[in-house]
Structure formats: structure tokens, C-alpha cells
Design a protein around this motif. Structure first.
Motif, PDB file in Angstrom:
ATOM      1  N   THR A 132       8.296   2.729  -7.961  1.00  0.00           N
ATOM      2  CA  THR A 132       8.620   1.332  -7.664  1.00  0.00           C
ATOM      3  C   THR A 132       9.199   0.601  -8.862  1.00  0.00           C
ATOM      4  O   THR A 132       9.642  -0.537  -8.740  1.00  0.00           O
ATOM      5  CB  THR A 132       7.363   0.581  -7.178  1.00  0.00           C
ATOM      6  N   MET A 137       6.865  -5.589  -5.820  1.00  0.00           N
ATOM      7  CA  MET A 137       7.337  -4.878  -4.637  1.00  0.00           C
ATOM      8  C   MET A 137       7.200  -5.767  -3.413  1.00  0.00           C
ATOM      9  O   MET A 137       6.162  -6.388  -3.191  1.00  0.00           O
ATOM     10  CB  MET A 137       6.495  -3.610  -4.452  1.00  0.00           C
ATOM     11  N   MET A 139       6.221  -6.188   0.012  1.00  0.00           N
ATOM     12  CA  MET A 139       5.401  -5.424   0.938  1.00  0.00           C
ATOM     13  C   MET A 139       6.051  -5.329   2.309  1.00  0.00           C
ATOM     14  O   MET A 139       5.848  -4.348   3.027  1.00  0.00           O
ATOM     15  CB  MET A 139       4.013  -6.053   1.037  1.00  0.00           C
ATOM     16  N   ARG A 141       9.269  -4.960   2.854  1.00  0.00           N
ATOM     17  CA  ARG A 141      10.247  -3.872   2.772  1.00  0.00           C
ATOM     18  C   ARG A 141       9.545  -2.521   2.765  1.00  0.00           C
ATOM     19  O   ARG A 141      10.008  -1.569   3.395  1.00  0.00           O
ATOM     20  CB  ARG A 141      11.104  -4.026   1.523  1.00  0.00           C
ATOM     21  N   LEU A 142       8.426  -2.430   2.047  1.00  0.00           N
ATOM     22  CA  LEU A 142       7.687  -1.172   2.012  1.00  0.00           C
ATOM     23  C   LEU A 142       7.120  -0.847   3.391  1.00  0.00           C
ATOM     24  O   LEU A 142       7.181   0.308   3.837  1.00  0.00           O
ATOM     25  CB  LEU A 142       6.560  -1.258   0.979  1.00  0.00           C
ATOM     26  N   LYS A 143       6.598  -1.849   4.074  1.00  0.00           N
ATOM     27  CA  LYS A 143       6.046  -1.632   5.409  1.00  0.00           C
ATOM     28  C   LYS A 143       7.142  -1.212   6.389  1.00  0.00           C
ATOM     29  O   LYS A 143       6.944  -0.311   7.217  1.00  0.00           O
ATOM     30  CB  LYS A 143       5.348  -2.902   5.899  1.00  0.00           C
ATOM     31  N   LEU A 156       3.225   6.719  -4.760  1.00  0.00           N
ATOM     32  CA  LEU A 156       3.962   5.719  -5.521  1.00  0.00           C
ATOM     33  C   LEU A 156       3.654   5.886  -7.000  1.00  0.00           C
ATOM     34  O   LEU A 156       2.504   6.142  -7.380  1.00  0.00           O
ATOM     35  CB  LEU A 156       3.589   4.309  -5.066  1.00  0.00           C
ATOM     36  N   CYS A 159       3.226   1.814  -9.846  1.00  0.00           N
ATOM     37  CA  CYS A 159       2.842   0.977  -8.709  1.00  0.00           C
ATOM     38  C   CYS A 159       1.960  -0.164  -9.208  1.00  0.00           C
ATOM     39  O   CYS A 159       0.876   0.073  -9.745  1.00  0.00           O
ATOM     40  CB  CYS A 159       2.106   1.835  -7.681  1.00  0.00           C
ATOM     41  N   LEU A 377      14.925   0.100  -2.045  1.00  0.00           N
ATOM     42  CA  LEU A 377      13.769  -0.771  -1.814  1.00  0.00           C
ATOM     43  C   LEU A 377      13.566  -1.752  -2.966  1.00  0.00           C
ATOM     44  O   LEU A 377      12.487  -2.325  -3.111  1.00  0.00           O
ATOM     45  CB  LEU A 377      12.505   0.073  -1.610  1.00  0.00           C
ATOM     46  N   PRO A 383      13.520   6.340  -2.923  1.00  0.00           N
ATOM     47  CA  PRO A 383      12.492   7.253  -2.408  1.00  0.00           C
ATOM     48  C   PRO A 383      13.087   8.615  -2.071  1.00  0.00           C
ATOM     49  O   PRO A 383      14.268   8.733  -1.724  1.00  0.00           O
ATOM     50  CB  PRO A 383      11.992   6.552  -1.129  1.00  0.00           C
TER      51      PRO A 383
END
Length: 399
Positions: A132, A137, A139, A141-143, A156, A159, A377, A383
Motif C-alpha cells: 500500500t 488507504m 477503504m 477502494r480496497l473494499k 498487504l 499497511c 489503488l 496488486p
């Protein structure tokens, strides 16, 4: 009646003196020079290809090339190809061979039929690894990334997300956070171990090495009936999972256990910056950083070798596959993107170029069905994801 003289353009007319005249010596020399240049360029590219895995991360000029903009090696083609088209077509053969070596082994383009066909299915395990970049971050976008790509395990690095926030974002998932290293697993995490980094920190390194025992439920084990392994909530955009116990919980009956290593090893950045400013005067600093990075890989490899279950390794190794350190410690594992990826697969981006230093490695018993690079991200890394299938003994990893 006098016969008509054939015109010079007539097919029956013999060639004139101009048609039989050989090309001037200057043009013959130019053609020879173009052909020789193309052959020499091919030999030079072959030399770089063979030397890079031996000298990269070992000898400072090779390390600069290893982590630098390798595209510069293709610049001679901008001159050779037009010259060959105009003066010497035979020079296109060595130029084409050199171009294939530059794009493939040197720049790292991976071509896999599995990537084109999608392999033989999703596999038994989908893993994702993402650095990351120590940035705040999003969240959401991560979700959204997890809901779209549907990994079973997300590792991660760098992180900074607090554990309560991860737990709230992924309800029912196993979550583990340890000093900048995070794990989110759809499946139960039975045990989490983190190597004490104090010795590495004293030496100026990073050396984040974590090992997890994760239980694959019976529905994901080899021989189980095929299914999507994705809860309905995830398909609707809300990541969810069956209630997952905290680390230390026993494995469910019929489950298969595997070991997952989440790594973040020392960067070569200090050595590269020193070399850029001081070249050979900073060779000692280069050697110090290289020795530190090799030591961290040795420590990580010890933890891999001591893993009690079939191994999957993910994380930011901070080295490409043609690094001498990588080849010494990690080449014995199947690199997921090298095996089943398509493209250059850069996971670390700069303003001018990218390089693949984040990896998914499959230990004995695992094979890769597909590997690919995820979306942006908000980090300077991308990723990396892989679908793995268990092909080993049906009893290995079983309780």
C-alpha cells in the motif's frame, strides 16, 4: 523494309551498361557496416541477457541496469531497423532476434497460453498481494477491489490500516495486523507467527517475515465439487465470508491447511541512490546493501523451509526474477506471473518505467492457473493476484 530497333524498355532488349554496373564501393561498405552492426548488437544483447542474472544484485553496474530503465537497451533498434530496410535487408534477421530477447527475457514480457485461455478454472486458492506504500488507504477502494477480484487471501505490506478498521470493513474474515503487515483471509487463520525483526533493524534493514497457517475448507480442497467460493454478499459489492475464527482456532473437519508467508524485504533504494550520485565511489555502499538484502532473503528462506504445511509465498521481495539474490533463494519456487501471466507485469511504478518486484511464489504441490496485475489503488505499487491449484498428495496438509 528495315526492321524496327527494340526499345530499351522492351523485355527482349539486353541490359545496358548501367544495369550491370555494381554498386559503388561506398554503398557496399555501408551495407557491410549495417549488417555487422546488427550482428554485434545481437551479440551484445545476448551477453546482457546471460550476464544479468549472474551480476545483477552483485556487481554495481549490473545492479543499476537491473533496477533502472532497461528500455535503453532497445534504442539502437531505432537506427538499425530503418538502416536495414534501406540498405541491407539481411540485417533485419539479427535485429529481429535481438528485439525478441530485449522484449522477452530482458524487459520481462511474459507470454502464457494459460493466461490467454484462463487456465482450467479458478483453482483452489486465489491470493492477492499489495504494497500500500505507507499511504492513507481508501477503504472504499480496497473494499471494491476485494469485491471485484474476489481473493481468498489478501496480504498487504506497508499497511497502515488499524486492525479494527480492517475488521469492520471485512466482517467475518480473519484479520491479522503486525507492524505494517496485514492479512485478510476469507478462510480461518489457525496460527500467525512474526519473526522478531530487532536484529535486522539494528543492521539497518526491514526484514518483515510473517508465517500463517490457513485452513482451506472442504469445498476448496482438491476433489471438492466446483463452486464460486464467493458469498452472495461479495457478489453484491459487500465483501463477506463465513464466520472466521481468530488465529489459534482449530481447523474444521475435512479442511486442508497450508502455510502462507507474507514478506517485505529490504529495498535497494539506498544503494541505487548512492551509485547515481557517486558511481564507483559508492561501490562499498552498494555491497553493504546487497549483503543486507541477501541476509534477509536467507532468513526468510529459513522460515519457508521450516513451514509445517505446503507453502505459498507472497509479498514485496524488492527484487526482479533476474536478480542474483532472487535466483539464489527463490528460483526453486514457481513464480506465478512468470508461469501464467501475460505482459510485463510491472508492480512497482516510477515516472518513466516499471518493474516487477512483488511476487506470488508457489511451493511444491501447487501450480498456477492464472496470474495478473490488479488496478491502481493509489499506491506506487500495483496488486498482484494468482489462482493456484493444489496438485500434490491429497493427504498432505490434512489434519
Amino acid at each position: 523494309m528495315p526492321q524496327r530497333e527494340p526499345s530499351p524498355e522492351s523485355p527482349s532488349a539486353p541490359p545496358g551498361p548501367a544495369a550491370l554496373r555494381p554498386p559503388p564501393p561506398r554503398w557496399r561498405r555501408l551495407r557491410a557496416v549495417v549488417l555487422a552492426a546488427a550482428v554485434l548488437y545481437l551479440l551484445g544483447v545476448v551477453a546482457v541477457w546471460l550476464a544479468l542474472p549472474i551480476l545483477g544484485d552483485r556487481f554495481w553496474p549490473a545492479t543499476l541496469f537491473l533496477f533502472g530503465p532497461r528500455q535503453v537497451i532497445a534504442l539502437p533498434l531505432l537506427v538499425l531497423v530503418p538502416a536495414a530496410l534501406v540498405l541491407q535487408r539481411r540485417a533485419l534477421i539479427p535485429a529481429a532476434l535481438a528485439a525478441a530477447l530485449v522484449v522477452g527475457p530482458i524487459l520481462g514480457y511474459s507470454f502464457s497460453l494459460r493466461a490467454l485461455t484462463g487456465g482450467s478454472g479458478r483453482g483452489d486458492l486465489r491470493v492477492a498481494s499489495f504494497n500500500t506504500g505507507s499511504r492513507a488507504m481508501s477503504m472504499e477502494r480496497l473494499k471494491a477491489f476485494v469485491a471485484e477480484s474476489r481473493p481468498d487471501v489478501l496480504a498487504l505490506q506497508e499497511c497502515s490500516i488499524p486492525e479494527p478498521e480492517l475488521t469492520a470493513t471485512f466482517p467475518g474474515w480473519s484479520v491479522h495486523v503486525d507492524r505494517g503487515m496485514c492479512l485478510v483471509s476469507r478462510y480461518p487463520v489457525l496460527k500467525a507467527e512474526s519473526r522478531d525483526r530487532s536484529d535486522v533493524w539494528r543492521a539497518g534493514g526491514h526484514g518483515a517475515i510473517l508465517r500463517y497457517a490457513i485452513s482451506l475448507p472442504d469445498r476448496a480442497a482438491p476433489g471438492a465439487p466446483p463452486n464460486s467460493l464467493v458469498p452472495a454478499a461479495a457478489a453484491a459489492g459487500v465483501p463477506d465470508a463465513p464466520d472466521a475464527p481468530r488465529p489459534g482456532a482449530p481447523a474444521a473437519p475435512g479442511a486442508r491447511t497450508f502455510s502462507l508467508l507474507n514478506l517485505h524485504l529490504e529495498t535497494p533504494r539506498e544503494a541505487i541512490e548512492a551509485l547515481i550520485h557517486g558511481l564507483w565511489k559508492q561501490a562499498a555502499e552498494h555491497d553493504r546493501v546487497i549483503a543486507l538484502r541477501a541476509w534477509e532473503s536467507e532468513l526468510a528462506r529459513q522460515w519457508v523451509d521450516e513451514a509445517p504445511y505446503p507453502v505459498v509465498i507472497v509479498g514485496d521481495l524488492n527484487m526482479p526474477v533476474d536478480s542474483a539474490i532472487y535466483r539464489r533463494f527463490w528460483s526453486g519456487f514457481e513464480n506465478a506471473f512468470s508461469r501464467a501471466g501475460l505482459g510485463f507485469g510491472a508492480t512497482k511504478r516510477t515516472r518513466w518505467f516499471g518493474i516487477r518486484i512483488d511476487h506470488v511464489l508457489a511451493g511444491p504441490g501447487w501450480t498456477t492457473e492464472r496470474a495478473w496485475i490488479g488496478p491502481d489503488l493509489g499506491s506506487d505499487h500495483l496488486p498482484i493476484l494468482a489462482d493456484l491449484r493444489w496438485t500434490g498428495s491429497p493427504h498432505e496438509g490434512s489434519p
